[in-house]
Design a protein around this motif. Sequence first.
Motif, PDB file in Angstrom:
ATOM      1  N   THR A  28      75.030  89.574 -78.666  1.00  0.00           N
ATOM      2  CA  THR A  28      73.972  90.532 -78.331  1.00  0.00           C
ATOM      3  C   THR A  28      73.106  89.974 -77.210  1.00  0.00           C
ATOM      4  O   THR A  28      73.143  88.773 -76.917  1.00  0.00           O
ATOM      5  N   GLU A  29      72.317  90.825 -76.598  1.00  0.00           N
ATOM      6  CA  GLU A  29      71.378  90.358 -75.583  1.00  0.00           C
ATOM      7  C   GLU A  29      70.328  89.451 -76.203  1.00  0.00           C
ATOM      8  O   GLU A  29      69.893  88.479 -75.586  1.00  0.00           O
ATOM      9  N   ALA A  30      69.937  89.741 -77.447  1.00  0.00           N
ATOM     10  CA  ALA A  30      68.963  88.889 -78.137  1.00  0.00           C
ATOM     11  C   ALA A  30      69.529  87.485 -78.356  1.00  0.00           C
ATOM     12  O   ALA A  30      68.828  86.485 -78.168  1.00  0.00           O
ATOM     13  N   ALA A  31      70.807  87.394 -78.720  1.00  0.00           N
ATOM     14  CA  ALA A  31      71.446  86.087 -78.896  1.00  0.00           C
ATOM     15  C   ALA A  31      71.510  85.351 -77.566  1.00  0.00           C
ATOM     16  O   ALA A  31      71.270  84.138 -77.497  1.00  0.00           O
ATOM     17  N   ARG A  32      71.798  86.066 -76.495  1.00  0.00           N
ATOM     18  CA  ARG A  32      71.813  85.461 -75.162  1.00  0.00           C
ATOM     19  C   ARG A  32      70.437  84.921 -74.809  1.00  0.00           C
ATOM     20  O   ARG A  32      70.298  83.780 -74.372  1.00  0.00           O
ATOM     21  N   THR A  50      73.236  74.240 -67.540  1.00  0.00           N
ATOM     22  CA  THR A  50      72.043  75.062 -67.660  1.00  0.00           C
ATOM     23  C   THR A  50      72.478  76.501 -67.889  1.00  0.00           C
ATOM     24  O   THR A  50      73.562  76.906 -67.471  1.00  0.00           O
ATOM     25  N   LEU A  51      71.645  77.250 -68.566  1.00  0.00           N
ATOM     26  CA  LEU A  51      71.920  78.659 -68.816  1.00  0.00           C
ATOM     27  C   LEU A  51      70.848  79.494 -68.147  1.00  0.00           C
ATOM     28  O   LEU A  51      69.683  79.100 -68.116  1.00  0.00           O
ATOM     29  N   GLU A  52      71.251  80.620 -67.624  1.00  0.00           N
ATOM     30  CA  GLU A  52      70.274  81.574 -67.107  1.00  0.00           C
ATOM     31  C   GLU A  52      70.767  82.987 -67.383  1.00  0.00           C
ATOM     32  O   GLU A  52      71.963  83.246 -67.420  1.00  0.00           O
ATOM     33  N   LYS A  53      69.822  83.856 -67.602  1.00  0.00           N
ATOM     34  CA  LYS A  53      70.129  85.248 -67.891  1.00  0.00           C
ATOM     35  C   LYS A  53      70.610  85.941 -66.615  1.00  0.00           C
ATOM     36  O   LYS A  53      70.011  85.790 -65.552  1.00  0.00           O
ATOM     37  N   ALA A  54      71.693  86.668 -66.734  1.00  0.00           N
ATOM     38  CA  ALA A  54      72.171  87.443 -65.594  1.00  0.00           C
ATOM     39  C   ALA A  54      71.236  88.628 -65.390  1.00  0.00           C
ATOM     40  O   ALA A  54      70.742  89.217 -66.353  1.00  0.00           O
ATOM     41  N   HIS A  55      71.007  88.978 -64.158  1.00  0.00           N
ATOM     42  CA  HIS A  55      70.085  90.074 -63.852  1.00  0.00           C
ATOM     43  C   HIS A  55      70.827  91.355 -63.482  1.00  0.00           C
ATOM     44  O   HIS A  55      70.280  92.236 -62.829  1.00  0.00           O
ATOM     45  N   CYS A  56      72.105  91.418 -63.884  1.00  0.00           N
ATOM     46  CA  CYS A  56      72.901  92.608 -63.588  1.00  0.00           C
ATOM     47  C   CYS A  56      74.034  92.702 -64.598  1.00  0.00           C
ATOM     48  O   CYS A  56      74.303  91.761 -65.336  1.00  0.00           O
ATOM     49  N   ALA A  78      75.174  74.219 -79.542  1.00  0.00           N
ATOM     50  CA  ALA A  78      73.982  73.524 -79.062  1.00  0.00           C
ATOM     51  C   ALA A  78      72.777  74.460 -78.989  1.00  0.00           C
ATOM     52  O   ALA A  78      71.638  74.007 -79.024  1.00  0.00           O
ATOM     53  N   THR A  79      73.030  75.753 -78.894  1.00  0.00           N
ATOM     54  CA  THR A  79      71.930  76.715 -78.789  1.00  0.00           C
ATOM     55  C   THR A  79      71.686  77.439 -80.105  1.00  0.00           C
ATOM     56  O   THR A  79      70.720  78.189 -80.216  1.00  0.00           O
ATOM     57  N   GLY A  80      72.560  77.256 -81.067  1.00  0.00           N
ATOM     58  CA  GLY A  80      72.439  77.957 -82.336  1.00  0.00           C
ATOM     59  C   GLY A  80      72.966  79.379 -82.286  1.00  0.00           C
ATOM     60  O   GLY A  80      72.832  80.123 -83.246  1.00  0.00           O
ATOM     61  N   GLN A  81      73.566  79.766 -81.185  1.00  0.00           N
ATOM     62  CA  GLN A  81      74.085  81.125 -81.025  1.00  0.00           C
ATOM     63  C   GLN A  81      75.602  81.088 -80.866  1.00  0.00           C
ATOM     64  O   GLN A  81      76.149  80.200 -80.207  1.00  0.00           O
ATOM     65  N   GLN A  82      76.271  82.067 -81.441  1.00  0.00           N
ATOM     66  CA  GLN A  82      77.724  82.147 -81.389  1.00  0.00           C
ATOM     67  C   GLN A  82      78.174  82.755 -80.055  1.00  0.00           C
ATOM     68  O   GLN A  82      77.706  83.824 -79.673  1.00  0.00           O
ATOM     69  N   LEU A  83      79.082  82.058 -79.381  1.00  0.00           N
ATOM     70  CA  LEU A  83      79.654  82.577 -78.139  1.00  0.00           C
ATOM     71  C   LEU A  83      80.789  83.538 -78.448  1.00  0.00           C
ATOM     72  O   LEU A  83      81.593  83.289 -79.337  1.00  0.00           O
ATOM     73  N   GLU A  84      80.846  84.625 -77.705  1.00  0.00           N
ATOM     74  CA  GLU A  84      81.981  85.544 -77.794  1.00  0.00           C
ATOM     75  C   GLU A  84      83.099  85.050 -76.876  1.00  0.00           C
ATOM     76  O   GLU A  84      84.268  85.217 -77.172  1.00  0.00           O
ATOM     77  N   GLY A  85      82.719  84.466 -75.752  1.00  0.00           N
ATOM     78  CA  GLY A  85      83.710  83.956 -74.810  1.00  0.00           C
ATOM     79  C   GLY A  85      83.042  83.370 -73.587  1.00  0.00           C
ATOM     80  O   GLY A  85      81.859  83.595 -73.338  1.00  0.00           O
ATOM     81  N   VAL A  86      83.822  82.606 -72.842  1.00  0.00           N
ATOM     82  CA  VAL A  86      83.354  82.009 -71.594  1.00  0.00           C
ATOM     83  C   VAL A  86      84.439  82.207 -70.544  1.00  0.00           C
ATOM     84  O   VAL A  86      85.613  81.970 -70.812  1.00  0.00           O
TER      85      VAL A  86
END
Length: 156
Positions: free
Chosen positions: A107-111, A132-138, A2-10
């Motif tokens: 990668t962080e760019a993919a995230r 929803t997705l949000e960038k982790a800050h740590c 859905a985001t066009g980015q490949q997931l490594e894992g969840v």
Amino acid sequence: EATGQQLEGVSICWDFHENEELVQKSLERELRHQDGIWTRDDPPPEATTGSQETETEDSPFRKRLVQLELSIFHEEDTRSDQDAEGEIMRTLKEMTSSEQAVAVFETEAARDEAVARAEEKGGISFQGAMLTLEKAHCEPDTVFWHNFGDTSLFMQ
């Protein structure tokens, strides 16, 4: 997808606060067994015929250190391995997940791209729910996972 980015894992975050002691004991027991450390209440299983595993022999000093550590930190568990495994399996099957999961991208760019696309779409539809997705800050090694998912100061 859905985001066009490949997931490594969840990794789904589970709410185990009600069963924290059981989960912790089970993890400690499993880690001891993986390290080949057995106690009186959980002796090693009988060797199977034709087993290909070779055991490395610890030095007497190392064995004594392990015994000392167990005598200080290990709490006796009178359950058999089968009973302990049955109890944790029942508990895990009844456990519910929290409302959070950790998604790992290549990668962080993919995230960052995945987060941006999800925000543009107003979220990602998944099995009847809106994610929803949000960038982790740590970084993962700086998270106090024990409190992960607790939204109130009282629970933390």
